[in-house]
Design a protein around this motif. Sequence first.
Motif, PDB file in Angstrom:
ATOM      1  N   UNK A  15      11.687  -4.266   5.723  1.00 52.57           N
ATOM      2  CA  UNK A  15      12.156  -2.718   5.495  1.00 52.57           C
ATOM      3  C   UNK A  15      11.189  -1.937   4.774  1.00 52.57           C
ATOM      4  N   UNK A  16      10.803  -0.563   5.635  1.00 55.29           N
ATOM      5  CA  UNK A  16       9.882   0.396   5.111  1.00 55.29           C
ATOM      6  C   UNK A  16       9.661   1.689   6.515  1.00 55.29           C
ATOM      7  N   UNK A  17       8.952   2.368   6.160  1.00 55.59           N
ATOM      8  CA  UNK A  17       8.214   2.970   7.327  1.00 55.59           C
ATOM      9  C   UNK A  17       7.122   3.439   7.569  1.00 55.59           C
ATOM     10  N   UNK A  18       6.479   3.524   8.323  1.00 55.29           N
ATOM     11  CA  UNK A  18       4.765   4.005   8.474  1.00 55.29           C
ATOM     12  C   UNK A  18       3.702   2.556   7.504  1.00 55.29           C
ATOM     13  N   UNK A  19       3.965   1.705   7.794  1.00 54.92           N
ATOM     14  CA  UNK A  19       3.601   0.453   6.965  1.00 54.92           C
ATOM     15  C   UNK A  19       3.518  -0.562   8.187  1.00 54.92           C
ATOM     16  N   UNK A  20       3.470  -0.392   8.776  1.00 52.13           N
ATOM     17  CA  UNK A  20       2.240  -1.675  10.287  1.00 52.13           C
ATOM     18  C   UNK A  20       1.208  -1.184  10.076  1.00 52.13           C
ATOM     19  N   UNK A  21       1.438  -2.451  10.375  1.00 49.32           N
ATOM     20  CA  UNK A  21      -0.964  -2.869  10.979  1.00 49.32           C
ATOM     21  C   UNK A  21      -1.150  -2.521  11.709  1.00 49.32           C
ATOM     22  N   UNK A  22      -2.699  -2.004  10.623  1.00 49.24           N
ATOM     23  CA  UNK A  22      -3.469  -0.990  11.066  1.00 49.24           C
ATOM     24  C   UNK A  22      -4.111  -1.931  12.456  1.00 49.24           C
ATOM     25  N   UNK A  23      -4.679  -3.362  12.378  1.00 45.42           N
ATOM     26  CA  UNK A  23      -6.159  -3.494  13.345  1.00 45.42           C
ATOM     27  C   UNK A  23      -5.658  -3.209  14.994  1.00 45.42           C
ATOM     28  N   UNK A  24      -6.650  -3.235  15.537  1.00 40.54           N
ATOM     29  CA  UNK A  24      -6.611  -3.085  17.109  1.00 40.54           C
ATOM     30  C   UNK A  24      -5.761  -3.590  17.894  1.00 40.54           C
ATOM     31  N   UNK A  67       0.675  -0.978  -0.166  1.00 43.16           N
ATOM     32  CA  UNK A  67      -0.168   0.151   0.095  1.00 43.16           C
ATOM     33  C   UNK A  67       0.854   1.271   0.436  1.00 43.16           C
ATOM     34  N   UNK A  68       0.242   2.669  -0.785  1.00 40.97           N
ATOM     35  CA  UNK A  68       1.205   3.772   0.217  1.00 40.97           C
ATOM     36  C   UNK A  68       0.922   3.851   1.238  1.00 40.97           C
ATOM     37  N   UNK A  69       1.963   4.311   1.529  1.00 36.25           N
ATOM     38  CA  UNK A  69       2.951   4.645   2.710  1.00 36.25           C
ATOM     39  C   UNK A  69       2.790   6.484   2.931  1.00 36.25           C
ATOM     40  N   UNK A 106       7.706  14.223   6.071  1.00 29.86           N
ATOM     41  CA  UNK A 106       8.906  14.888   6.343  1.00 29.86           C
ATOM     42  C   UNK A 106       9.168  14.928   3.748  1.00 29.86           C
ATOM     43  N   UNK A 107       8.428  14.617   3.491  1.00 25.57           N
ATOM     44  CA  UNK A 107       8.693  14.425   2.121  1.00 25.57           C
ATOM     45  C   UNK A 107       7.308  13.819   1.104  1.00 25.57           C
ATOM     46  N   UNK A 108       7.177  14.933   1.026  1.00 24.98           N
ATOM     47  CA  UNK A 108       6.086  15.203   1.044  1.00 24.98           C
ATOM     48  C   UNK A 108       5.738  14.764  -1.026  1.00 24.98           C
ATOM     49  N   UNK A 109       7.022  14.548  -1.413  1.00 25.95           N
ATOM     50  CA  UNK A 109       7.501  14.430  -2.657  1.00 25.95           C
ATOM     51  C   UNK A 109       7.556  13.298  -3.280  1.00 25.95           C
ATOM     52  N   UNK A 110       7.651  12.576  -2.507  1.00 25.22           N
ATOM     53  CA  UNK A 110       7.636  10.856  -2.395  1.00 25.22           C
ATOM     54  C   UNK A 110       6.100  10.528  -2.071  1.00 25.22           C
ATOM     55  N   UNK A 111       5.608   9.554  -2.963  1.00 24.09           N
ATOM     56  CA  UNK A 111       4.847   8.069  -3.087  1.00 24.09           C
ATOM     57  C   UNK A 111       4.849   6.783  -3.546  1.00 24.09           C
ATOM     58  N   UNK A 112       5.224   6.708  -1.558  1.00 22.04           N
ATOM     59  CA  UNK A 112       5.992   5.243  -1.975  1.00 22.04           C
ATOM     60  C   UNK A 112       5.160   4.273  -1.324  1.00 22.04           C
ATOM     61  N   UNK A 113       4.997   3.177  -2.535  1.00 20.44           N
ATOM     62  CA  UNK A 113       4.281   1.564  -2.290  1.00 20.44           C
ATOM     63  C   UNK A 113       5.516   1.079  -1.292  1.00 20.44           C
ATOM     64  N   UNK A 114       5.183   0.500  -0.172  1.00 20.46           N
ATOM     65  CA  UNK A 114       6.016  -0.223  -0.134  1.00 20.46           C
ATOM     66  C   UNK A 114       4.710  -1.819   0.604  1.00 20.46           C
ATOM     67  N   UNK A 115       5.641  -2.747   1.264  1.00 18.62           N
ATOM     68  CA  UNK A 115       5.123  -4.148   1.851  1.00 18.62           C
ATOM     69  C   UNK A 115       4.507  -3.956   3.167  1.00 18.62           C
ATOM     70  N   UNK A 116       3.064  -4.176   3.272  1.00 12.26           N
ATOM     71  CA  UNK A 116       3.042  -4.023   4.354  1.00 12.26           C
ATOM     72  C   UNK A 116       3.290  -4.890   5.239  1.00 12.26           C
ATOM     73  N   UNK A 117       3.655  -4.332   7.229  1.00  5.54           N
ATOM     74  CA  UNK A 117       3.998  -6.033   7.682  1.00  5.54           C
ATOM     75  C   UNK A 117       2.479  -6.275   8.229  1.00  5.54           C
TER      76      UNK A 117
END
Length: 617
Positions: free
Chosen positions: A286-295, A234-236, A240-251
Amino acid sequence: MKIDNHNLDPDLLAAITADLKSVMKAPARKRPLPQSFIYIVALELGNCPADLPPHQLKVPDDSPPIKFTERCDWETQRQSFQLVREGHVIWVIGGGREGALYGFGELLECLTGVVWAGVRDDQLVFGAPRPLPTGVQAPTFPYRFRDGSGPDGATETDYHVWLSRNRFNGRVISGADWAAFSRERKDAFHATFKSRAMHFVSGYHAMDYYLPASELEAHPEWRGMRDGKRVERARVELPECPHLSAELPIQPCYSNPEVIRAITTRMAAQIKQNPEIEIFSVWPHDGINNWCQCPACSKQTPFEQMYALAMALTKLTPATLPIELIIYANLLTPPKNKLPKCSRIVAQICPYLRTYEHRMYEAGGPRLQMSTLYPKPDRVNPVDDRDYGKLFRLWTPIWKETGAVPGVFEYGGMLWPDETFRTERQRFLYHPSAGLRFDEAKWYRDHGVRYFYYCTPYIAWPDAAHQLVMARSLWNADEDALVFLDRFYSASADSLGAAVRRALEAVDAKLAAGENPQKELARFEKIVPWLPKSPISERYMSWIGYVRLAWQEAEAARAGRLGEALEHEKTVAGYLQNTLFQLIDAANTKSIMRYSEIRQERLKQRLNNEQATDYKL
């Protein structure tokens, strides 16, 4: 010089003999070898001669302790050595096989002045001999690993030998890559590691190997949740880098016991099938802000989730297998809940994407702004080097409470594209300074760090100083950085060594200050022709040309003249394409070229107000 007596096994003796032969046939060696008889003893191997002289070394136990902190002490004993001179005989006494190897290396360096400046014999340089050290010599950090490959023109074995000669003693290969290695490559890898007493770490960023897509297809509920949906990618958001639209593996959903069971079962199977794995790293995608958001996952910090995974793995693996965790990106967020104790874990903090304007431990700096927002999107780039000192201090009681050994995963400062556009310093002289390296190594040691990774491409351009400084600071953090540099430059540039060092330092000072280094480059350019004609002098000249061109791009970009900067960067790329063949045996040239390619892409995107979709952490 003759190895006249020893108690070594054939593999270790072959490695030591190879080092001696390399010195003997090195083209740069001018002095004859001293006429000494060398006796080498590794105490842990037993069968020591009756006339072994008095020494202060401890004999290591036969097997490693379970507690990793005690294992670090055990490793230090094995790697320690003492040199004792008795007339024409010099004893090299090592606590273990490693100590015998490092002790003989120290003897060669002292008696011949050799500096292991490259992966080939014709890249060795020689300075003045120096006195043998007295007393027990022991490493600052018992684990000194390197991540990343060697120069393009070197074989993997060449690279491993270079690592060992400079006292790096391990390397990490991802579990997925290790599984894909051919039998021949594995055998060559293992043979060098065995002969040179090196440590093999596997696991790493290979979550898609331990939980493959086929499993997620069969069990979609194992996927991580993003915006209410279970997804693999998914996109994350990168604040601090609004010019990046990164699709990363989701944990994956690490709070699901079935996910933990599936992952650890595969990890344990690989460990059992590959007994050469000495340490196993449990790392997420590897990545940032790509963690599962389940409760359930949101109630735990990312580090808590990985710690629970590591604890589950300890139940399936031998008690003597250390488990390695990494603390970076979202994992830097300190745990909210109390963690169970585990004496087998080493958890290494990762101070990366730094500008190296400060030593990380220095007081002051802005309020901490990273690793503070989880589960909301957090920044991955530090605002200031000292952010990592603040985070280290936050983690210190956590290491202590859990019984984990502190480690450091250092990214090295070479050629990383700064996506915040703060600096291009890292493309020039491959900072940081030698003084910073040694100072930080001392600080880490004094604050309990025992385990160190250096993650960076091999780049000896303009010379090998930065590669060697890192290695030396990990072995002996108390050595004076300037003394070490003078030894290197007197070996590589003879009587002009001090002039070369000062010229490079003058260029470095201008670059660090963000000022035009043209005058300093011109002064250096006048020195280089007086050096002996060699690949080193050629690399200096090609680097001077590179810095001149790259500075024009950096200056234009900083002034906001993006179109002009792009044209300059195209010129840099053309220059590199015609130059990098000179570096085939001295650098990972793909890393150098890739920086220029990414820089062009970012300049185009900024000119056209486009988002980048190719970002990798």
